[in-house]
Scaffold this motif. Structure first.
Motif, PDB file in Angstrom:
ATOM      1  N   THR A   1       4.973  10.444  -0.952  1.00 34.50           N
ATOM      2  CA  THR A   1       4.537   9.098  -0.554  1.00 34.50           C
ATOM      3  C   THR A   1       5.713   8.128  -0.451  1.00 34.50           C
ATOM      4  O   THR A   1       6.818   8.417  -0.928  1.00 34.50           O
ATOM      5  CB  THR A   1       3.546   8.492  -1.575  1.00 34.50           C
TER       6      THR A   1
ATOM      7  N   CYS B  43       0.854  -1.190   0.000  1.00 36.36           N
ATOM      8  CA  CYS B  43       0.000   0.000   0.000  1.00 36.36           C
ATOM      9  C   CYS B  43       0.889   1.239   0.000  1.00 36.36           C
ATOM     10  O   CYS B  43       2.061   1.182   0.367  1.00 36.36           O
ATOM     11  CB  CYS B  43      -0.978   0.012   1.161  1.00 36.36           C
ATOM     12  N   THR B  44       0.317   2.338  -0.457  1.00 36.28           N
ATOM     13  CA  THR B  44       1.035   3.604  -0.562  1.00 36.28           C
ATOM     14  C   THR B  44       0.660   4.478   0.616  1.00 36.28           C
ATOM     15  O   THR B  44      -0.517   4.638   0.938  1.00 36.28           O
ATOM     16  CB  THR B  44       0.685   4.312  -1.890  1.00 36.28           C
TER      17      THR B  44
ATOM     18  N   THR C 192       9.586  -1.394   3.959  1.00 36.77           N
ATOM     19  CA  THR C 192       9.378  -0.375   2.931  1.00 36.77           C
ATOM     20  C   THR C 192       9.786  -0.981   1.594  1.00 36.77           C
ATOM     21  O   THR C 192      10.587  -1.910   1.535  1.00 36.77           O
ATOM     22  CB  THR C 192      10.222   0.884   3.203  1.00 36.77           C
TER      23      THR C 192
ATOM     24  N   SER D   5      10.585   3.274  -3.788  1.00 36.57           N
ATOM     25  CA  SER D   5       9.223   3.828  -3.823  1.00 36.57           C
ATOM     26  C   SER D   5       9.109   5.205  -3.187  1.00 36.57           C
ATOM     27  O   SER D   5       8.040   5.802  -3.208  1.00 36.57           O
ATOM     28  CB  SER D   5       8.257   2.880  -3.109  1.00 36.57           C
TER      29      SER D   5
ATOM     30  N   GLN E  85       5.974   3.435  -0.175  1.00 44.16           N
ATOM     31  CA  GLN E  85       5.186   2.215  -0.148  1.00 44.16           C
ATOM     32  C   GLN E  85       5.721   1.250   0.902  1.00 44.16           C
ATOM     33  O   GLN E  85       6.927   1.220   1.164  1.00 44.16           O
ATOM     34  CB  GLN E  85       5.206   1.519  -1.512  1.00 44.16           C
TER      35      GLN E  85
END
Length: 164
Positions: free
Chosen positions: A93, A54-55, A84, A88, A95
């Protein structure tokens, strides 16, 4: 800090003082690089996709140099590993990926975790390179010519002998 935690801390401090101990009230200043790097810490949750990812939004305003995550599992049979996702991190953000084991993602489920994101460029400490000093090269000197006693060709008085 919540009110209940503050009250418990105050009661603990009074108990130490009543027992003859010393209670320190106050905080110390932060120790570290100056200016202090930006940081954000929070507790959050999200629902993972089919790969267990998920972000997560953050408010650093820069790409984090480091993000540390810690899973908060609500029950003893709902444990998962949380990491993590490499590559990303963006300015808004990052992820995370939740896994039940090495091969089974926690797909389509809610996860709860805490995180700390640190902004700024983190570089390893540098050790100054010692400068190589060289001693000066001695300048060769020409030997001085030896002094010889005067010869008889030079008349005493040092003249050329022409007319007086």
């Amino acid at each position: 800090m919540r009110t209940r935690e503050k009250a418990a801390l105050a009661v603990a401090g009074l108990a130490v003082a009543a027992a003859g101990g010393t209670v320190f009230a106050g905080t110390s200043g932060a120790v570290g690089p100056s200016p202090a790097p930006s940081a954000q810490a929070a507790e959050t949750s999200c629902v993972t996709d089919g790969a267990g990812m998920c972000t997560v939004p953050h408010a650093l305003g820069a790409v984090p140099a480091v993000v540390v995550v810690s899973a908060n599992t609500p029950g003893q049979f709902n444990a998962y590993m949380l990491n993590t996702v490499q590559g990303s991190y963006t300015a808004t953000t990052f992820q995370v990926r939740a896994m039940f084991n090495q091969t089974t993602p926690k797909a389509g489920g809610a996860i709860w975790f805490s995180y700390a994101a640190y902004g700024g460029q983190v570089s390893p400490p540098t050790t100054p390179t010692p400068t190589k000093t060289t001693s000066p090269t001695p300048t060769p000197t020409m030997p001085t010519s030896p002094t010889y006693p005067p010869t008889s060709e030079t008349p005493p008085g040092g003249g050329s002998g022409a007319g007086s």
